[in-house]
Design a protein around this motif. Structure first.
Motif, short mmCIF file in Angstrom:
data_model
loop_
_atom_site.label_atom_id
_atom_site.label_comp_id
_atom_site.label_asym_id
_atom_site.label_seq_id
_atom_site.Cartn_x
_atom_site.Cartn_y
_atom_site.Cartn_z
N TYR A 1 0.82 -1.21 0.00
CA TYR A 1 0.00 0.00 0.00
C TYR A 1 0.86 1.27 0.00
N GLY A 2 2.17 1.08 0.16
CA GLY A 2 3.09 2.21 0.17
C GLY A 2 3.26 2.89 1.50
N LYS A 3 2.77 2.24 2.56
CA LYS A 3 2.86 2.83 3.90
C LYS A 3 4.26 2.67 4.50
N ILE A 4 4.96 1.60 4.13
CA ILE A 4 6.31 1.35 4.62
C ILE A 4 7.21 1.00 3.45
N LYS A 5 8.52 1.14 3.65
CA LYS A 5 9.48 0.92 2.57
C LYS A 5 10.39 -0.28 2.79
N SER A 6 10.19 -0.97 3.91
CA SER A 6 10.99 -2.17 4.18
C SER A 6 10.14 -3.16 4.96
N LEU A 7 10.65 -4.38 5.11
CA LEU A 7 9.91 -5.44 5.81
C LEU A 7 10.80 -6.06 6.88
N PRO A 8 10.22 -6.44 8.01
CA PRO A 8 11.03 -7.06 9.07
C PRO A 8 11.27 -8.54 8.82
N LYS A 9 12.23 -9.08 9.53
CA LYS A 9 12.42 -10.54 9.58
C LYS A 9 11.54 -11.08 10.69
N MET A 10 10.77 -12.12 10.39
CA MET A 10 9.87 -12.71 11.37
C MET A 10 10.59 -13.85 12.09
N ILE A 11 10.66 -13.76 13.41
CA ILE A 11 11.29 -14.82 14.19
C ILE A 11 10.26 -15.34 15.21
N GLY A 12 9.97 -16.63 15.12
CA GLY A 12 8.95 -17.24 15.96
C GLY A 12 9.53 -18.31 16.86
N PHE A 13 8.88 -18.53 18.01
CA PHE A 13 9.41 -19.48 18.98
C PHE A 13 8.31 -20.37 19.55
N GLN A 14 8.54 -21.66 19.41
CA GLN A 14 7.67 -22.67 20.00
C GLN A 14 8.28 -23.15 21.32
#
Length: 351
Positions: free
Chosen positions: A206-219
């Motif tokens: 949508y053009g609201k942000i210019k980068s994306l984070p790395k998703m880190i998940g924990f079980q």
């Protein structure tokens, strides 16, 4: 005044008739910087806590439930059903009450924190305990929803994931300078890591942000099917909210991990409990044990050298600590008992 995620983000959540929107003004939860926690874990990074325990029923589930129940009402449904380890049942019951429809929740016997069970009951849901685990309960409700006019509101319902995307929107709106570098989450049924990634991508497109984070998940180690690549027939962990052996959003969570360049790992119950106490004692934020998996994972990966320095990390705290008071009492110091005399109290105080 905040009006709930559907009305606050109309470009992403569209309804032809506003009367079908069922909301308890969920969302708008605080993003709290945690400098003392960062000092303890890794002084070279900045940590922010997305405190979802301040949603109406005390967990992130409300974000998805407002969408799922609103769509159910829009379609003419008069009843909803879910399997739950606690938070989903509490949220489903509350939103069904708000909508004036019936709620049925199926829970694994003996595996629900009382704070969550109490919510489902007081909101008027019909609660059924089955002599099995969460996956058994989910299989039952899936079959019922396929054969009877009852809407399934587990995270298999795509509207749940849609609503939960709003958490990512709020983080981007609140965090100066754009999205975080990393986003850490507990992983149980895996809907949340899936939803946050979808939210970041939607904001990016949508053009609201210019980068994306790395998703880190924990079980939790005793319930880590994604990490170990196998179904856990009898998952076990102190973190009841993520005690799930066959996540409904397994493949989507792996895709979020891979597409973002992130990871999914496991943490032990001891690591979870240590993080649980740490965030409460250092930052004054009381979360349920499962929430602390995001902190425990951060501790683990920081020690392994994941961060170079300067990164901004958001940790989602999925539920309020009062959801599971028994565990809080177990890991805390017991109250000191003394006679009702000032001198005796001063002795306890060390004066």
């Amino acid at each position: 005044m905040w009006k709930g995620i559907i009305r606050e983000y109309p470009d992403f959540f569209r309804f032809s008739d506003d009367k079908n929107v069922i909301t308890i003004h969920e969302g708008n939860t605080p993003l709290v910087q945690a400098p003392r926690l960062a000092q303890k874990i890794n002084p070279k990074i900045s940590i922010f806590l997305k405190y979802e325990g301040l949603n109406p029923t005390g967990s992130f589930k409300d974000r998805g439930m407002t969408m799922a129940v609103s769509r159910a009402v829009e379609s003419g449904s008069k009843a909803i059903i879910c399997a739950s380890t606690g938070n989903t049942s509490a949220s489903a019951a509350a939103y069904a009450a708000r909508a004036g429809i019936k709620a049925f929740v199926v829970i694994p016997e003996g595996k629900i924190a009382l704070g969550k069970l109490a919510q489902a009951m007081i909101h008027g849901a019909t609660v059924i305990k089955v002599l099995g685990n969460f996956d058994d309960a989910l299989n039952i409700v899936k079959q019922i929803s396929q054969e009877y006019p009852i809407t399934l509101v587990n995270s298999l319902n795509p509207h749940r994931i849609e609503g939960q995307k709003s958490g990512a929107f709020e983080i981007c709106d609140s965090l100066v300078g754009g999205p975080p570098d990393y986003h850490s989450l507990p992983v149980g049924n895996a809907g949340n890591i899936t939803a946050y990634w979808a939210g970041y991508k939607a904001y990016f497109d949508y053009g609201k942000i210019k980068s994306l984070p790395k998703m880190i998940g924990f079980q939790a180690e005793g319930a880590s099917p994604i990490v170990q690549g196998r179904i856990f027939e009898k998952p076990e962990t102190i973190a009841t909210a993520i005690r799930i052996g066959n996540p409904a959003s397994w493949k989507k969570a792996e895709q979020a991990r891979d597409d973002s360049g992130g990871l999914i790992d496991s943490v032990s119950d001891d690591e979870i409990l240590e993080a649980y106490k740490m965030v409460s004692s250092l930052e004054g934020i009381f979360c349920e044990p499962a929430s602390a998996a995001s902190i425990a994972g951060l501790v683990k990966k920081s020690a392994q050298g994941l961060f170079n320095g300067g990164e901004r990390v958001v940790c989602t705290l999925t539920g309020h600590g009062l959801k599971d008071p028994d565990n809080a009492i177990k890991v805390s110091r017991e109250p000191v008992t003394c006679e009702p005399e000032t001198k005796k109290v001063l002795n306890v105080l060390g004066f």
